[in-house]
Design an enzyme around this catalytic site. Structure first.
Site, PDB file in Angstrom:
ATOM      1  CG  ASP A  98      -2.351   0.305   6.176  1.00 31.81           C
ATOM      2  OD1 ASP A  98      -2.329   1.522   6.438  1.00 31.81           O
ATOM      3  OD2 ASP A  98      -1.341  -0.413   6.273  1.00 31.81           O
ATOM      4  CE  LYS A 149       0.673   1.183   4.485  1.00 30.48           C
ATOM      5  NZ  LYS A 149       0.924   2.478   5.125  1.00 30.48           N
TER       6      LYS A 149
END
Length: 337
Positions: free
Chosen positions: A246, A193
């Site tokens: 996230d 991410k």
């Protein structure tokens, strides 16, 4: 649970904040700061102004600049150092670890030279059973948690007992940990991410709109999920807090280091200038080539990661990134027709 000594190693924004989380859960905690003046400030003034401004830290939190004293006899050690320094630091600390200690990773990166996840580096360097290791990941922007804004996270460990023990010392009125045994999925969600956030930041710096950024985020989740699954992760992990949660927080928030780093690149700053301008670590910059190498190892196509690596390596202009991603061959998104 009776824990006599908990230590957090690393007094940056996340390390300091997590130490406060533990203290607010009712457990005394020692925070190691590399610089003596920072340790003194935390202990005496209960602030860490460089990273958290004037936020007041709990009374149960104290700090030291003596790393060996911090790790000696600790029953739980929480590692919050930059990912690429973990191996060197842990090698120094290993002789002083007590038998049965639980080591907890807050780091969201992949080791550049080896392609190993942080829990793998910990197990290798500390020469300990992997069931003693836990990782914490999720939508955990440090400054919001330091302000005691409610958030949830994931504590993952191969041993559910280890995960539960770490969750117990982290649970308080504003911080809710969930447990998971899918360490691979949780770690890969946290690492990849950061690279996707760099791409979103570049798009933002180029003044591209929400459609463009949402497209990168959505395809970034697919990219992350493909790689994690190929490495043995459970699909549901990537749709949860450590995956989607996230990813959204890191890609959407101006507090995100990686998104901010990417935005500066998108605005036209050179890589060297952005590094000089930012005082905190953007793990995605270091980890991106290692993640791309993992994609090749597992035969997984990672177009966003590949494009980000090309930008960081000077092989692709920032204004070409979005166009390159959209010019790829069209394909079916859903299950096979």
């Amino acid at each position: 649970m009776s824990v006599k000594k908990t230590t957090v190693l690393g007094a940056g924004s996340w390390g300091t904040t997590y130490a406060a989380v533990v203290a607010d859960a009712g457990f005394p905690v020692t925070l190691w700061a590399r610089r003596p003046e920072v340790a003194e400030e935390i202990t005496n003034s209960h602030t860490n102004e460089r990273y958290l401004g004037d936020r007041v830290l709990p009374e149960l939190l104290s700090a030291t600049s003596d790393d060996i004293a911090a790790v000696t006899d600790a029953e739980v050690i929480i590692l919050a150092v930059p990912a690429q320094t973990l191996r060197e630091n842990l090698s120094r600390w290993k002789p002083h670890l007590r038998p049965g200690v639980k080591l907890v990773s807050l780091m969201k990166g992949i080791e550049v030279d080896t392609g190993k996840r942080m829990s793998e580096v910990i197990a290798e360097v500390a020469e300990m059973d992997s069931t003693q290791i836990a990782v914490v990941s999720g939508p955990n922007l440090a400054r919001e948690i330091a302000d005691q804004q409610p958030t949830a996270t994931v504590v993952a460990a191969e041993s559910i007992d280890t995960a539960e023990a770490v969750a117990e010392i982290s649970a308080n009125g504003y911080f809710r940990p969930y447990t998971n045994t899918d360490v691979v999925g949780v770690e890969m969600g946290g690492a990849v991410k950061n690279v996707i956030a760099l791409a979103v930041g570049i798009a933002d710096g180029q003044k591209l709109g929400d459609n463009s950024k949402a497209s990168i985020i959505t395809r970034g989740l697919a990219e992350t999920s493909r790689l994690a699954a190929a490495m043995g992760a459970q699909p549901h992990t990537l749709s949860g807090l450590a995956g989607l949660g996230d990813l959204v927080a890191t890609c959407a928030s101006p507090l995100s280091r990686n998104r901010t780093f990417g935005r500066h690149l998108g605005e036209g700053m050179s890589l060297e200038d952005v590094i000089a301008h930012t005082s905190q670590t953007a793990e995605g910059v270091k980890s991106a080539p290692a993640i791309l190498a993992l994609g090749r190892k597992y035969s997984v196509d990672l177009p966003i990661t590949e494009a980000v690596c090309a930008v960081l390596g000077g092989r692709l202009r920032v204004d070409e990134l979005a166009g390159l991603l959209l010019s790829r061959k069209r394909k079916h998104e859903g299950p096979p027709a």
